[in-house]
Design an enzyme around this catalytic site. Structure first.
Site, PDB file in Angstrom:
ATOM      1  CB  CYS A 127      44.687  65.757  40.555  1.00  0.00           C
ATOM      2  SG  CYS A 127      45.861  66.928  39.855  1.00  0.00           S
ATOM      3  CB  CYS A 142      41.133  71.507  38.453  1.00  0.00           C
ATOM      4  SG  CYS A 142      42.795  71.946  37.940  1.00  0.00           S
ATOM      5  CB  CYS A 188      42.772  68.345  44.493  1.00  0.00           C
ATOM      6  SG  CYS A 188      42.456  70.100  44.328  1.00  0.00           S
ATOM      7  CD  GLU A 201      52.373  84.269  56.500  1.00  0.00           C
ATOM      8  OE1 GLU A 201      52.722  84.411  55.318  1.00  0.00           O
ATOM      9  OE2 GLU A 201      51.741  83.275  56.905  1.00  0.00           O
ATOM     10  CB  CYS A 226      47.809  72.308  44.136  1.00  0.00           C
ATOM     11  SG  CYS A 226      47.827  72.745  42.391  1.00  0.00           S
TER      12      CYS A 226
HETATM   13 FE1  SF4 Z   1      46.041  71.412  41.543  1.00  0.00          FE
HETATM   14 FE2  SF4 Z   1      43.975  71.202  39.878  1.00  0.00          FE
HETATM   15 FE3  SF4 Z   1      45.238  69.010  40.647  1.00  0.00          FE
HETATM   16 FE4  SF4 Z   1      43.775  70.396  42.407  1.00  0.00          FE
HETATM   17  S1  SF4 Z   1      43.038  69.298  40.596  1.00  0.00           S
HETATM   18  S2  SF4 Z   1      45.823  69.522  42.734  1.00  0.00           S
HETATM   19  S3  SF4 Z   1      44.109  72.499  41.687  1.00  0.00           S
HETATM   20  S4  SF4 Z   1      46.094  70.675  39.421  1.00  0.00           S
END
Ligand code: SF4
Length: 355
Positions: A204, A213, A207, A42, A197
């Site tokens: 996205c 989002c 994601c 860390e 992200c």
């Molecule tokens: Fe980031 Fe939103 Fe894209 Fe997901 S959807 S990668 S949280 S900007």
């Protein structure tokens, strides 16, 4: 619109599911994640990316396999194993904390955030990561990766380091962190920020929280996280006297060697437009002075608002001009001397105005 608690629950479960197939599970500190191994990782990861950290981490662990070996080492040897990783205060703090723990706590690394946060180099988020990942107890992290995901997904505006925004983000991070499987969630949210992200090109479509989002929905991803507000610079003011003689020359004064525009030539200055530069009071003013529009020059620490005043004057006495502090600068035949930037600009304007 779902209630916040439902939104939070959905977010957490999506992130946990995503981790099963896409999370990173082979990182060296994930194997045998003792508090010591997690702590060192860390600290190394605080300002450095995973791929850079891995070889350093492996060499460090070979040389200092336990907190005792680290505590016994000299600062030179510890720094030697950190060489190339940068931010050396991290290594010094790590070493100091290891010595402290060995001396006062039998080398046992605390399992709660408050005690950990008292050690050198361990902030609230790092402490949370150690408690969650190594002790496998509920604790919350809020590192740069997590801040990015949360500000975007929940449209938290403002600079994350600002206390109000930080408080909001910690509350959100705490609400999202599950009490069960905290270690998995902690690794998952870090991985999501680091691999999907990302700062400049978030992926996205890959994601797990796309549907939730808010930044994606409002096409405003680039607004999050908010930037540090630019500091308003103070404004200072001065009056520059463009004293112009009948030979089309303008009087310049050499500035002191240090300070702004050190050693460059500039116009004589006064703080007040009604005042005439004290050193040259013997010059005779031949007509009404003319105020020009204010010119702003910006230094790194302040703006300087310059009020230029154009004034036709008589010759100056020889006594004044004997000093190498003064120069009659011929407007139609510019000489090669160092000029402060706004002075150069004003001389050019003046040359055009009198043409
Ligand atoms: Fe980031 Fe939103 Fe894209 Fe997901 S959807 S990668 S949280 S900007």
């Amino acid at each position: 619109m779902n209630k916040p608690a439902t939104q939070h629950h959905l977010f957490t479960s999506k992130v946990l599911d995503w981790f099963q197939t896409h999370g990173r599970k082979d990182l060296p500190w994930q194997q045998n994640p003792t508090p010591y191994r997690v702590w060192v990782s860390e600290i190394m990861l605080q300002q450095t990316q995973v791929n850079t950290v891995i070889p350093y981490y492996q060499r460090f662990m070979e040389r200092f396999p336990s907190i005792e070996t680290l505590a016994q080492a000299t600062p030179d040897v510890v720094l030697h194993h950190w060489t190339g990783l940068g931010y050396y205060a991290r290594a010094r703090n790590l070493h100091q904390a290891a010595r402290q723990l060995v001396a006062d706590h039998n080398g046992i690394i605390p399992n709660n955030v408050d005690q950990l946060s008292e050690l050198p180099g361990i902030g609230r988020s790092t402490a949370g990561a150690i408690v969650a990942l190594a002790h496998r107890q509920p604790a919350t992290i809020l590192d740069g990766n997590v801040k990015r995901v949360l500000t975007r997904c929940f449209a938290v505006s403002g600079w994350p380091e600002q206390s109000k925004v930080k408080k909001q983000l910690w509350e959100l991070a705490e609400a999202l962190t599950p009490h069960k499987n905290t270690n998995v969630y902690t690794q998952a949210i870090m991985d999501l920020g680091a691999t999907v992200c990302t700062r400049s090109k978030p992926d996205c479509p890959a994601c797990p929280v796309t549907v939730q989002c808010l930044a994606l929905k409002s096409h405003s991803i680039s607004h999050y996280p908010g930037r540090k507000p630019a500091k308003a610079l103070p404004v200072k003011a001065t009056v520059m006297h463009m004293l112009h003689n009948c030979h089309n020359q303008v009087l310049l004064e050499k500035r002191p060697p240090s300070g702004i525009w050190g050693g460059l030539w500039s116009f004589p200055e006064t703080p007040d437009p009604e005042e005439f530069p004290a050193a040259i009071v013997c010059a005779r003013e031949l007509n009404e002075s003319q105020r020009w529009p204010t010119l702003r020059h910006t230094f790194s620490h302040y703006h300087l608002d310059i009020m230029p005043i154009h004034q036709q004057v008589d010759e100056l006495s020889d006594k004044v001009m004997e000093s190498d502090r003064w120069l009659w600068y011929p407007l139609d035949q510019p000489v090669e001397v160092g000029l402060a930037a706004p002075v150069k600009q004003l001389l050019q304007r003046l040359a055009q105005a009198v043409r």
